[in-house]
Design a protein around this motif. Structure first.
Motif, short mmCIF file in Angstrom:
data_model
loop_
_atom_site.label_atom_id
_atom_site.label_comp_id
_atom_site.label_asym_id
_atom_site.label_seq_id
_atom_site.Cartn_x
_atom_site.Cartn_y
_atom_site.Cartn_z
N LYS A 160 0.83 -1.21 0.00
CA LYS A 160 0.00 0.00 0.00
C LYS A 160 0.86 1.26 0.00
O LYS A 160 0.61 2.20 -0.74
N ALA A 161 1.88 1.26 0.85
CA ALA A 161 2.76 2.43 0.94
C ALA A 161 3.49 2.66 -0.38
O ALA A 161 3.59 3.80 -0.85
N ASP A 162 3.99 1.59 -1.01
CA ASP A 162 4.71 1.73 -2.27
C ASP A 162 3.78 2.16 -3.40
O ASP A 162 4.18 2.93 -4.27
N ILE A 163 2.56 1.67 -3.41
CA ILE A 163 1.60 2.06 -4.44
C ILE A 163 1.24 3.53 -4.30
O ILE A 163 1.13 4.25 -5.29
N LYS A 164 1.08 3.99 -3.06
CA LYS A 164 0.78 5.41 -2.84
C LYS A 164 1.93 6.30 -3.29
O LYS A 164 1.71 7.39 -3.81
N LYS A 165 3.18 5.84 -3.09
CA LYS A 165 4.34 6.63 -3.50
C LYS A 165 4.47 6.67 -5.02
O LYS A 165 4.79 7.69 -5.60
N GLY A 166 4.28 5.53 -5.66
CA GLY A 166 4.47 5.43 -7.10
C GLY A 166 3.16 5.64 -7.84
O GLY A 166 2.18 6.16 -7.31
N SER A 167 3.16 5.19 -9.08
CA SER A 167 1.95 5.34 -9.88
C SER A 167 1.20 4.01 -9.95
O SER A 167 1.76 2.95 -9.68
N LYS A 168 -0.04 4.11 -10.34
CA LYS A 168 -0.87 2.91 -10.43
C LYS A 168 -0.63 2.18 -11.75
O LYS A 168 -0.95 1.01 -11.88
N VAL A 169 -0.09 2.90 -12.72
CA VAL A 169 0.18 2.33 -14.03
C VAL A 169 1.68 2.43 -14.28
O VAL A 169 2.31 3.44 -14.00
N VAL A 170 2.26 1.35 -14.85
CA VAL A 170 3.69 1.30 -15.11
C VAL A 170 3.90 1.08 -16.60
O VAL A 170 3.21 0.27 -17.22
N THR A 175 6.09 -0.39 -19.54
CA THR A 175 7.10 -1.43 -19.74
C THR A 175 7.45 -1.50 -21.21
O THR A 175 6.67 -1.12 -22.08
N THR A 176 8.63 -2.01 -21.48
CA THR A 176 9.06 -2.19 -22.87
C THR A 176 9.33 -3.66 -23.08
O THR A 176 9.90 -4.35 -22.24
N ASN A 177 8.91 -4.13 -24.22
CA ASN A 177 9.15 -5.50 -24.63
C ASN A 177 9.73 -5.43 -26.04
O ASN A 177 9.00 -5.31 -27.01
N GLY A 178 11.03 -5.46 -26.10
CA GLY A 178 11.68 -5.29 -27.39
C GLY A 178 11.51 -3.86 -27.86
O GLY A 178 11.96 -2.92 -27.22
N SER A 179 10.83 -3.67 -28.98
CA SER A 179 10.61 -2.32 -29.51
C SER A 179 9.25 -1.77 -29.09
O SER A 179 8.93 -0.64 -29.41
N GLN A 180 8.45 -2.58 -28.42
CA GLN A 180 7.10 -2.15 -28.04
C GLN A 180 7.11 -1.57 -26.63
O GLN A 180 7.77 -2.08 -25.74
N GLN A 181 6.34 -0.51 -26.47
CA GLN A 181 6.12 0.06 -25.15
C GLN A 181 4.62 -0.01 -24.86
O GLN A 181 3.81 0.30 -25.73
N PHE A 182 4.29 -0.44 -23.67
CA PHE A 182 2.88 -0.47 -23.29
C PHE A 182 2.75 -0.22 -21.80
O PHE A 182 3.71 -0.32 -21.06
N LYS A 183 1.52 0.12 -21.41
CA LYS A 183 1.24 0.40 -20.00
C LYS A 183 0.49 -0.78 -19.40
O LYS A 183 -0.34 -1.39 -20.06
N LYS A 184 0.81 -1.05 -18.15
CA LYS A 184 0.10 -2.11 -17.43
C LYS A 184 -0.02 -1.69 -15.98
O LYS A 184 0.64 -0.76 -15.51
N ALA A 185 -0.87 -2.40 -15.25
CA ALA A 185 -1.07 -2.10 -13.83
C ALA A 185 0.22 -2.38 -13.07
O ALA A 185 1.01 -3.26 -13.44
N ASN A 186 0.42 -1.65 -12.00
CA ASN A 186 1.59 -1.81 -11.16
C ASN A 186 1.63 -3.26 -10.63
O ASN A 186 0.64 -3.77 -10.12
N PRO A 187 2.77 -3.95 -10.77
CA PRO A 187 2.87 -5.33 -10.29
C PRO A 187 2.63 -5.48 -8.79
O PRO A 187 2.33 -6.58 -8.31
N LEU A 188 2.74 -4.39 -8.04
CA LEU A 188 2.49 -4.46 -6.60
C LEU A 188 1.04 -4.82 -6.30
O LEU A 188 0.74 -5.38 -5.25
N TYR A 189 0.14 -4.50 -7.24
CA TYR A 189 -1.27 -4.88 -7.05
C TYR A 189 -1.41 -6.40 -6.98
O TYR A 189 -2.20 -6.92 -6.19
N ASP A 190 -0.66 -7.11 -7.82
CA ASP A 190 -0.72 -8.58 -7.79
C ASP A 190 -0.21 -9.13 -6.46
O ASP A 190 -0.79 -10.03 -5.88
#
Length: 146
Positions: free
Chosen positions: A63-73, A75-90
């Motif tokens: 909870k503390a880390d999620i509040k400090k950071g963003s809810k969306v992260v 990420t890059t996979n090769g040449s692609q960039q996309f947004k996903k939920a913060n892994p801390l939620y999992d």
């Protein structure tokens, strides 16, 4: 110390508890809450108390880390960039599920009905007989005077 993250919770302005101390404190709190289980079950449940305490501390930290950071992260996979939920939620959701499952197990060990002594039963019966029905007013002489 560069690059070292210390996870601790401040209780007083002068006292900082480490993660292990917080787990011990949470385990003690759980043990006190489930005293009614009985000594024979409490000894068997020590591992479960430790796991539940670990889950509580993990959830607090997430909870503390999620509040400090963003809810969306991003990420890059090769040449692609996309947004996903913060892994801390999992991590938080897994810890929460484990915590709920552990509490269900502990609640299953609690006695079904509290043991009531004869004195307590008599006391409850006396208190029940003292209470009056609110509709008794309408059957009384005072209602006729109105």
């Amino acid at each position: 110390m560069k690059g070292v993250i210390v996870l601790a919770k401040v209780i007083d302005s002068n006292v900082i508890l480490s993660r292990d101390d917080r787990i011990v404190k949470e385990k003690r709190k759980l043990r006190n809450n489930y005293k009614e289980i009985g000594k024979e079950h409490l000894k068997r449940c020590d591992y479960l108390f430790a796991e539940l305490a670990e889950a509580v501390i993990t959830m607090e930290e997430c909870k503390a880390d999620i509040k400090k950071g963003s809810k969306v992260v991003e990420t890059t996979n090769g040449s692609q960039q996309f947004k996903k939920a913060n892994p801390l939620y999992d991590i938080y959701n897994k810890a929460y599920k484990n915590y709920c499952d552990g509490l269900k197990m502990l609640n299953g060990l609690l006695p079904k009905e509290p043991k009531i002594t004869k004195k307590e039963k008599e006391k409850q019966q006396k208190e029940a007989s003292k209470t009056t029905n609110p509709l008794d007013f309408f059957n009384s002489d005072e209602y006729d005077k109105i």
